[in-house]
Each structure stands twice: as structure tokens, then as C-alpha cells.
Design a protein around this motif. Structure first.
Motif, PDB file in Angstrom:
ATOM      1  N   PHE A 159       0.859  -1.184   0.000  1.00 46.28           N
ATOM      2  CA  PHE A 159       0.000   0.000   0.000  1.00 46.28           C
ATOM      3  C   PHE A 159       0.898   1.238   0.000  1.00 46.28           C
ATOM      4  N   PRO A 160       0.638   2.198  -0.900  1.00 45.75           N
ATOM      5  CA  PRO A 160       1.652   3.251  -1.142  1.00 45.75           C
ATOM      6  C   PRO A 160       1.766   4.317  -0.053  1.00 45.75           C
ATOM      7  N   VAL A 161       0.742   4.478   0.767  1.00 48.26           N
ATOM      8  CA  VAL A 161       0.778   5.536   1.793  1.00 48.26           C
ATOM      9  C   VAL A 161       0.266   4.973   3.114  1.00 48.26           C
ATOM     10  N   ASN A 162       0.454   5.758   4.185  1.00 47.65           N
ATOM     11  CA  ASN A 162      -0.274   5.493   5.422  1.00 47.65           C
ATOM     12  C   ASN A 162      -1.632   6.184   5.287  1.00 47.65           C
ATOM     13  N   LEU A 163      -2.708   5.432   5.569  1.00 47.09           N
ATOM     14  CA  LEU A 163      -4.040   6.009   5.445  1.00 47.09           C
ATOM     15  C   LEU A 163      -4.597   6.279   6.844  1.00 47.09           C
ATOM     16  N   ALA A 397       0.951  19.138  -5.729  1.00 45.87           N
ATOM     17  CA  ALA A 397       1.294  17.705  -5.845  1.00 45.87           C
ATOM     18  C   ALA A 397       0.063  16.803  -5.804  1.00 45.87           C
ATOM     19  N   GLN A 398      -0.871  17.083  -4.869  1.00 42.15           N
ATOM     20  CA  GLN A 398      -2.083  16.264  -4.749  1.00 42.15           C
ATOM     21  C   GLN A 398      -2.903  16.330  -6.026  1.00 42.15           C
ATOM     22  N   PHE A 399      -3.167  17.558  -6.487  1.00 42.69           N
ATOM     23  CA  PHE A 399      -4.005  17.713  -7.677  1.00 42.69           C
ATOM     24  C   PHE A 399      -3.335  17.116  -8.909  1.00 42.69           C
ATOM     25  N   THR A 400      -2.019  17.264  -8.960  1.00 42.07           N
ATOM     26  CA  THR A 400      -1.284  16.705 -10.098  1.00 42.07           C
ATOM     27  C   THR A 400      -1.394  15.174 -10.101  1.00 42.07           C
ATOM     28  N   ALA A 401      -1.283  14.588  -8.884  1.00 40.18           N
ATOM     29  CA  ALA A 401      -1.432  13.131  -8.776  1.00 40.18           C
ATOM     30  C   ALA A 401      -2.842  12.701  -9.154  1.00 40.18           C
ATOM     31  N   ALA A 402      -3.827  13.450  -8.690  1.00 44.15           N
ATOM     32  CA  ALA A 402      -5.221  13.094  -8.969  1.00 44.15           C
ATOM     33  C   ALA A 402      -5.550  13.285 -10.452  1.00 44.15           C
ATOM     34  N   LYS A 403      -4.948  14.291 -11.059  1.00 49.35           N
ATOM     35  CA  LYS A 403      -5.166  14.525 -12.490  1.00 49.35           C
ATOM     36  C   LYS A 403      -4.611  13.362 -13.306  1.00 49.35           C
ATOM     37  N   LYS A 404      -3.397  12.920 -12.951  1.00 51.07           N
ATOM     38  CA  LYS A 404      -2.759  11.807 -13.641  1.00 51.07           C
ATOM     39  C   LYS A 404      -3.571  10.524 -13.454  1.00 51.07           C
ATOM     40  N   ALA A 405      -4.100  10.346 -12.220  1.00 51.53           N
ATOM     41  CA  ALA A 405      -4.921   9.164 -11.922  1.00 51.53           C
ATOM     42  C   ALA A 405      -6.194   9.172 -12.763  1.00 51.53           C
ATOM     43  N   THR A 406      -6.823  10.317 -12.865  1.00 46.75           N
ATOM     44  CA  THR A 406      -8.060  10.434 -13.634  1.00 46.75           C
ATOM     45  C   THR A 406      -7.814  10.113 -15.101  1.00 46.75           C
ATOM     46  N   LYS A 407      -6.725  10.679 -15.613  1.00 42.90           N
ATOM     47  CA  LYS A 407      -6.378  10.443 -17.017  1.00 42.90           C
ATOM     48  C   LYS A 407      -6.169   8.948 -17.256  1.00 42.90           C
ATOM     49  N   LEU A 408      -5.499   8.298 -16.298  1.00 37.16           N
ATOM     50  CA  LEU A 408      -5.240   6.858 -16.417  1.00 37.16           C
ATOM     51  C   LEU A 408      -6.538   6.060 -16.460  1.00 37.16           C
ATOM     52  N   VAL A 409      -7.479   6.428 -15.589  1.00 32.35           N
ATOM     53  CA  VAL A 409      -8.709   5.641 -15.456  1.00 32.35           C
ATOM     54  C   VAL A 409      -9.712   5.987 -16.555  1.00 32.35           C
ATOM     55  N   TYR A 410      -9.913   7.284 -16.794  1.00 33.45           N
ATOM     56  CA  TYR A 410     -10.983   7.712 -17.699  1.00 33.45           C
ATOM     57  C   TYR A 410     -10.503   8.093 -19.100  1.00 33.45           C
ATOM     58  N   TYR A 471      -4.461   7.677  -7.497  1.00 30.32           N
ATOM     59  CA  TYR A 471      -4.092   8.954  -6.849  1.00 30.32           C
ATOM     60  C   TYR A 471      -3.146   8.710  -5.679  1.00 30.32           C
ATOM     61  N   LEU A 472      -3.473   7.713  -4.849  1.00 31.32           N
ATOM     62  CA  LEU A 472      -2.619   7.420  -3.693  1.00 31.32           C
ATOM     63  C   LEU A 472      -1.237   6.981  -4.162  1.00 31.32           C
ATOM     64  N   GLN A 473      -1.219   6.144  -5.210  1.00 32.53           N
ATOM     65  CA  GLN A 473       0.054   5.668  -5.763  1.00 32.53           C
ATOM     66  C   GLN A 473       0.905   6.836  -6.287  1.00 32.53           C
ATOM     67  N   TYR A 474       0.284   7.650  -7.154  1.00 29.66           N
ATOM     68  CA  TYR A 474       1.037   8.765  -7.761  1.00 29.66           C
ATOM     69  C   TYR A 474       1.461   9.791  -6.719  1.00 29.66           C
ATOM     70  N   TYR A 475       0.527  10.041  -5.759  1.00 30.43           N
ATOM     71  CA  TYR A 475       0.884  11.025  -4.730  1.00 30.43           C
ATOM     72  C   TYR A 475       2.070  10.522  -3.910  1.00 30.43           C
ATOM     73  N   SER A 476       2.088   9.217  -3.659  1.00 29.09           N
ATOM     74  CA  SER A 476       3.199   8.658  -2.874  1.00 29.09           C
ATOM     75  C   SER A 476       4.533   8.813  -3.593  1.00 29.09           C
ATOM     76  N   GLU A 477       4.458   8.835  -4.936  1.00 29.99           N
ATOM     77  CA  GLU A 477       5.686   8.936  -5.740  1.00 29.99           C
ATOM     78  C   GLU A 477       6.110  10.375  -5.982  1.00 29.99           C
ATOM     79  N   SER A 478       5.246  11.314  -5.607  1.00 32.85           N
ATOM     80  CA  SER A 478       5.525  12.722  -5.893  1.00 32.85           C
ATOM     81  C   SER A 478       6.668  13.216  -5.020  1.00 32.85           C
ATOM     82  N   PRO A 479       7.594  14.001  -5.587  1.00 36.02           N
ATOM     83  CA  PRO A 479       8.706  14.526  -4.789  1.00 36.02           C
ATOM     84  C   PRO A 479       8.227  15.529  -3.735  1.00 36.02           C
TER      85      PRO A 479
END
Ligand SMILES: [Zn+2]
Ligand SMILES: [Zn+2]
Ligand SMILES: [Zn+2]
Ligand SMILES: [Zn+2]
Lengths: 481, 481
Positions: A159-163, A397-410, A471-479
């Protein structure tokens, strides 16, 4: 797509029957927070969710008691539903994301006009929708965070982050005492939280996913005009006394014109200018005046162009006149001259409006207008409450991760939207935890969250869970954080 | 003074203990017509009055059943109180006078702030007042007609007229079904009535007796503005839809200014010009702005001069804004944009305003104002009800007789007054029986008819009975009808 997300997405698809089953069990508990007689059901639902958390491996589960519900209330000593705090993972090398959701729901009865029993989830795979009270607001999204954990575990992926969860049971009834809890736990249970994600709003329309980066605030006012010491009979006193209601019509009528233009000096100057970068965000957003007219069931739009509508909903202030307290308000005809009337109006606020400055402009305007009437009555205008606007940086960073996630899914970039209303808890999280907040909607604009036949498209449920995972995955990878 | 009146006046003085006793028994019956649970008491009071009529020699006593009370009502099959018809004398050589009064009363409870039990008559000879619910409105005046008959009989004097009573028990609750009864009996029980006298109003002030020769009418309107198909959330829709409430403020605000001036074209032209003869009537009337301010408990008078106040209360139209239906009207703050709002206002009418013409002017004004707003909402203005003004000739036979009677009893000419409100039954009697109507008040302006500690000065009670007796005597001697 990274190998890890591919396998998580496969598990989200294959675990669908379990997710349906979990949602079905949750929906059948009528956890209506506004109905005092159903309060035990809200507690039942909290218990069900804590069991799900436990089964999925969450730990440090706390059912936080918020005490007795404050007045006004009919049932003495009614306990507030618990806030469910829990963790999945506590690895100091990972980022920590707090997810907020609410397990209480709006009232619903078959007689309101539902096609099926509201507290019995209907899963119609042919039509691609699930129907039931709370399915989109907010039980579906809330359980999805647990589902995502299950999918990661089933895929064997780390799991990429602590939730951290913060699930409340009073959102539909004013989130009583939640502010205090968040402030109290900022350096307690919530210590170390890097980001907050709230999945409790909707796409603007029905086709295109969105990320929400702004909310308007709200300053609510009343103008009080007093004259005679008691209500008077209009036969005896009509024409010889200065009527407070007549003065009030002049003051309220001076605030805004029928085109929605606020007539109070100095407000326009406080509104942040439109930047090219912001302006560009509106161009591609899917929306039209027809969608607005469909939502209002009328042709009462003040604007024809998409950009005008969206900007006036999201980034410009508006003034609404809500009503009058103290005057005759029932059906029929009553010949009274009200002695003291309270005109209620509110201003939706946007960056960079300062609440105190606004209040002083409003008072100055109302006082000047009243003075011009030369009335022997008394007039004052006061703030009833204010709640600040919220705007995030949609490029962080959060929005960028969520944007990338959305693009991936939709397969499309999400629209970056704001909302006209306020979700006060957003600002509380941002300020108390000093983090960025992402609003990540799962359902569509036509889900009917507070209406009859509330639904969630299965594609949004599945797509939403995948977006959460990515989103959680990409956000975890964000610098950055 | 004629010998006959001298001896009648002596009997009125000497029979005072019996009159007090009769009034005491009547007041102790809580005949509150608006309280359904007390309806049997209203019937009890009717029975008591019919017994008094019978004992005093009235004949042909009829308790007219008006049937079941129409909705809205909580108690099923609630009978309306009877109208008490009776006669004293039926000599074709005499004039016939119909006297109207009501035996029902306003609600009253010690807890409302009464100094003594409201349904226990307190007779304070030292202070010269009687206190109790209904003493001045209208049980005292009603019983006085019976008392006057007793005094004539005790004095051995011939009663000067044929008397017909019409005593109702629903006046404080809208005089339900009374109009129909009067029209039905115009050529029945009321056949041959030459004049109608109503004693159910008050002196203008506290010192000088008055005769009332005019009442304003009332046209009640609502302006309805509709926009969206349902109430909307101001966060989401504020600033992008045309709000009905904003338009309504403009329309209502255009009707009248804070100085009470009606801004609707064409109304001024309908108002009968002030004649020298009428103007002269105002000069001697005892009244002042201080009395108005005392009555309103404020300094909200629009005029300083007595004549201006009285003329604007009695002989000029006025426009009052009563309230808004459909908008938020409770305490606190609710962020709703009402979808459909009803603005309620009324115009008090005077000679020679035509109701239909007025309605068309009002509608034209509201339509034009709304059109100027260029709003996509819909607006219409409709009449809810109208009741015509009434003005009598204060120099006719009845008023001349009453003026002479007043001078005899009080030693001064009465002020000829009008009232700002309406007593719809006045016009019904005038039109249905084709007679003149005299309003002959007994109590004073400070009696507190619908308030706590309702009182009647003993001097007004005694003086009032003497005035009634002398009025009947002088009217009987008048060559005209
Ligand atoms: Zn929600
Ligand atoms: Zn909700
Ligand atoms: Zn009365
Ligand atoms: Zn009354």
C-alpha cells in the motif's frame, strides 16, 4: 501503467461482488442523522463500518464519542454519533493521507416518490446503476477507501501511503462538534498527516470527471427595522405611521438588481482579478446553459455563455435575498403592520474578499440607504454568521497526482472545477492540519444526492475506486508534499 | 329635557345595581368564539342573553342556527353559535330600529398579563371603571339595549320605537354566515326596519363622545413571482439564476414610499375631493399626535398635525406591505433561494375609489415595474379579497337624533369621526335593508378591547345607555326616516 496499478485495477474489477455486498449491507441501515428516532441506526452503521475496517486490517480504530447533541433537540440526552478514526499502515517512510467521509444519510421514504425501497440497494447491471439512499452521498465513496485497501492487499502490492480515516455520522446535520475534534487531534491522532482527501461531492455534469479546487464562502446578514412597539392594525394605522416593512423593501431592494449585480460599493474591488491561467481552465469544461436550465427546471439563467455561468457560480460573489422574519408569511390575507422585521440576505464570498471589510461595506450601504428614506424607524444590519471561501492550488502535488490518476482511469484530463457552495470542513482541515486538501468526487452531477432515487453509476463506483488507488500511488511517488 | 327622558334617565341611574348584576353574570361566561374548546360556553352565553330578553318582555325570540362551521377547523361538526333575533314592540305606527351587537369575546387568560381574572367582572366604583373580558367589546353595549328597555318600562314611559335585535356570537371570528342571514331576513324577520344602530366601536380619544359616519374599505392583493421549479441552494445557484425574491423587492418597493405616499398612477384621481363641509368637521375633533404616539408606543407618526393624521386615517387611501409567503421566515439563517414568492399588500379604500378600477391600476403598475426589470421570471398580481368603504351622511335623521342625544347626556356636541378599519357588516346592513346605519360607540379609545385589562368606564356605561335611550326617543320624533 505501472505493473502494480494494473494488478490493483484487476483486483478492483474481480472483487466487485464483495464490494457490492459490503455496500448492500451498509445501505440497508437507515442512518438518518436528522431523525432523532433513527439515531440508534446511525450508531449501528458506525459499528458496521468499524467491523469492515477491522476485517480489512485497519488498526488503532477509535470510535470517538462527541458527547450529547446540543439544542435545539427534542430527545433529551441524545448522543452524537461517533467519529471513526483508524489507520492503515504507519510507516514513517511513507506519506500519510487522511481521508474524510460521512456514513450518515439524508432522510428517505418510499412515499417521497422513490421507485424502489430507498434503504434496499438495487444493483441494475443492465442499466449500469446502483440505487439507494447514501449510495453516492456518501456511503459509496466512504466504503471505497476500504475497498481500495482490500484491492491492494489482494494484489499483493504494497500500500503506497499510510491512510488515516476520519468518518463522521453528522454531516447531513451540520457536522456538530467535528471542528473541535479536528483541531484537538491536529497534533494527536492526525499528527504527521501530509494531505487530506475528501470524496463527498460530484462531477459538474454527467460525462467528464472533475477535480474540485475551490468553494465560495458565505456571509449571512440581517437588516432589522423597528418602528411601533407592537404589531398594528393596518385599518387604524395604515397611512399614519412609518411602516418598517415599507422601509425594509427599500433597503433590501437596493442591494442587488434583477440581473444579479451587487449594488454595494467597494465589493467589486475586493474580488481577485481573473488571471490568464485561471481563465484557461474554464475553456474546456463541459457545461452549458441547457444543463443549468435542466437543474432549475426553468429558463431563469442570467447568462447564456458557459464561462459566464461558471465564473458567476464559482469565482464571483453573489447576493441572495432569503426572506423576512417578523412579517406575515402564511397563506391568505392578514391585515397587520409588522412592528419589527428582519430582512435576511447572504453574500457568497470569493478570493480576496475580507469578511470584516465586507460586513462594514454592507452596513455602510444599508445605513446610507435607510438614512435617505428619512424614516422615523430604526435600522441596523448585522452579520449572523460567516464561513470563508476556500481555493486550493490546482497545480500542486495532490491535484497533479489526482489529475494523472483520472487520465489513467478515464482516458481524459479532468475538468478543474470549483463549487458555488461551501463545505466548511475543507477549510478546517486545511487550516488545522496545515495541509493541502483535494476534493475528489466519485459520482455524477445527476446522482440526486439529496433527492429521490439517489443513484451511483457502477462505472463511477469502479472508476472512482481505481482513481483513488492511482491517486494514492502517484501522490506517494511525488517529490513534493 | 322632555319629562319622559328625565324619568327614563332616573331609572337608568337607579337600576344600576341590576345592570351590574346582569353584566357580571354575562362576563363570567368565557364565550371565546375562536377557541373551539369553549364553543359550548358561547352557546351558554346565547342562552343567558335570550333569558334576559325574555324577562325584559322581548318577544318572537329566535335562536337562529347557522349550521356547521366551515373549514378550516379542527373539531369536526362544530356548530356555529346562534344569532339571536328578537323584538320589543311591533306597533306599525312607530319606527323600527334594528340594533346589532355581538356576545362572543376575544380570548383572555390571567397569564397574558391581566391584573385580575378576565372572566370575573371587577366593578371599581372608586376608580369609576369596570374590568373584564367583553365589558366594552361588546357585551356591555349589547346588554345596554335590554337595560334601556327595562328603564323605559320601569319609568312607565311608552317605548318610542319597535326594537329588533340581531346579536351574533362569531364577530371576533369573522361573522361567519351572518351576511347570508341578513340578506335572507331582509324581507323576512327584518322587514320594515327603518334604521340600524351598531354599538361596537369606540370614541377616538378618552374625553369626547363621538358618532362614527365612515369606515375605509380594504382591497388585499398578492404579487406572485415564480422562477425555478423548486427552491434552490444559494451556494450553487446564487449569481446565475434570476431570483424571484430579488424581483419581488423591486415590485413591492415601487408601491409606496417611506412617507406613505402611494406611487401607483391614477389612485389620487379617484379620491373624492375634500369639501368645506367635511373639512369643518375635523377642526374641533379632540386628537393629537401624542395620542397616536401613545397608541403605537413609538414616535413613528408620519404627520404632526391633527388634521393630517385624521384625514390620512379616515379619508385618504393607504398602502401597507404585510409580508412574503414562500420565502424563509423563521429565526436564524437558511441559505435558500425561494422558487415562488407571494408579496402581500393591501390598500385601504375611500370614496370614490372603485374596487375593479383600483385592481386594474394596481396590476398595471406591478406589471410595468416587473417588465422594466427584464427578468426571465414570471409575475402576476391578483386580488385576494375586497371589502368596500362605507360613508354615511352625518347630517341625516339618525345622526341628528344621536347628536342631540349626546349633547343632552354629555353636554357637548359629539365629534363626527370615521375609522380607518372596516366593519363589513355595516355595509351589509345598509345595502341589504336599504336603511341608514349609525355607529354609536359607548366606550373610550383606551378601553383595550382586544388587549389585557379590558375596561369600560362606569360613566360611559351609564352615559351610553342614556344616549341610546335619548337617540331612540329623538329618532322616533324625527319627521324623516
Ligand atoms: Zn455528503
Ligand atoms: Zn449530503
Ligand atoms: Zn366588537
Ligand atoms: Zn372585538
Amino acid at each position: 501503467m505501472s505493473h502494480s496499478l494494473t494488478s490493483v485495477f484487476q483486483k478492483i474489477d474481480s472483487l466487485k461482488p464483495q464490494f457490492f455486498s459490503r455496500l448492500t449491507k451498509a445501505i440497508q441501515i437507515p442512518a438518518v442523522s436528522s431523525d432523532e428516532s433513527l439515531r440508534s441506526k446511525v450508531f449501528d452503521k458506525a459499528k458496521f463500518i468499524s467491523e469492515q475496517l477491522s476485517q480489512s486490517g485497519f488498526h488503532d480504530i477509535k470510535m470517538v464519542d462527541l458527547g450529547i447533541q446540543p439544542p435545539p433537540i427534542s430527545t433529551p440526552n441524545l448522543s452524537l454519533p461517533p467519529v471513526i478514526l483508524s489507520r492503515f499502515g504507519s510507516d514513517p517512510s511513507k506519506k500519510t493521507v487522511l481521508v474524510y467521509g460521512h456514513y450518515d444519510v439524508q432522510p428517505a421514504q418510499l412515499e417521497d416518490g422513490w421507485d424502489t425501497e430507498p434503504f434496499k440497494l438495487v444493483i441494475d447491471e443492465a442499466k449500469g446503476i446502483m440505487k439507494g439512499r447514501g449510495v453516492t452521498d456518501d456511503t459509496g465513496p466512504l466504503l471505497s477507501w476500504i475497498n481500495v485497501v482490500d484491492a491492494f492487499k489482494a494484489s499483493g502490492q504494497e500500500f503506497p501511503v499510510n491512510l488515516v480515516t476520519c468518518f463522521e455520522g453528522m454531516e447531513e446535520s451540520g457536522s456538530l462538534k467535528l471542528d473541535e475534534l479536528i483541531k484537538k487531534e491536529a497534533n494527536g491522532y492526525f499528527k504527521g498527516v501530509d494531505a487530506v482527501c475528501i470524496s463527498d461531492n460530484y462531477w459538474l455534469g454527467t460525462k467528464k470527471p472533475v477535480l474540485t479546487y475551490g468553494l465560495r464562502g458565505c456571509n449571512y446578514y440581517q437588516t432589522i427595522i423597528e418602528g411601533p412597539s407592537a404589531d398594528l392594525h393596518s385599518g387604524i394605522f395604515g397611512g399614519v405611521v412609518a411602516e418598517p416593512m415599507i422601509d425594509l423593501m427599500q433597503v433590501l431592494g437596493s442591494l442587488v438588481d434583477s440581473k444579479g449585480k451587487i449594488l454595494i460599493d467597494g465589493i467589486d474591488e475586493m474580488v481577485a482579478p481573473l488571471t490568464e491561467k485561471e481563465k484557461a481552465l474554464y475553456k474546456d469544461i463541459e457545461f452549458s446553459v441547457e444543463e443549468l436550465n435542466a437543474a432549475t427546471g426553468s429558463k431563469t439563467s442570467l447568462y447564456d455563455k458557459k464561462e459566464d455561468i461558471l465564473m458567476h457560480r464559482w469565482r464571483y460573489p453573489s447576493l441572495s435575498i432569503h426572506g423576512v422574519e417578523g412579517a406575515f408569511s402564511a397563506q391568505g390575507a392578514k391585515t397587520v403592520i409588522p412592528a419589527k422585521v428582519f430582512g435576511k440576505f447572504s453574500i457568497r464570498t470569493v478570493p480576496d474578499m475580507d469578511s470584516e471589510k465586507l460586513t462594514s461595506l454592507v452596513q455602510k450601504h444599508c445605513d446610507a440607504k435607510f438614512k435617505s428614506l428619512n424614516s422615523p424607524n430604526k435600522c441596523r444590519t448585522e452579520l449572523i454568521h460567516d464561513g470563508a471561501y476556500w481555493v486550493s492550488d490546482p497545480f500542486n502535488a495532490q491535484f497533479t497526482a489526482a489529475k494523472k490518476a483520472t487520465k489513467l482511469v478515464y482516458g481524459v484530463d479532468p475538468d478543474f472545477t470549483r463549487e458555488g457552495g461551501s463545505i466548511p470542513i475543507t477549510l478546517t482541515f486545511q487550516d488545522a492540519l496545515n495541509t493541502s486538501v483535494l476534493l475528489l468526487p466519485m459520482g455524477r452531477g445527476d446522482d440526486g444526492a439529496h433527492s429521490i432515487n439517489e443513484k451511483l453509476d457502477i462505472s463511477n463506483f469502479v472508476g472512482g475506486m481505481k482513481t483513488m488507488a492511482a491517486y494514492l500511488q502517484y501522490y506517494s511517488e511525488s517529490p513534493e508534499n
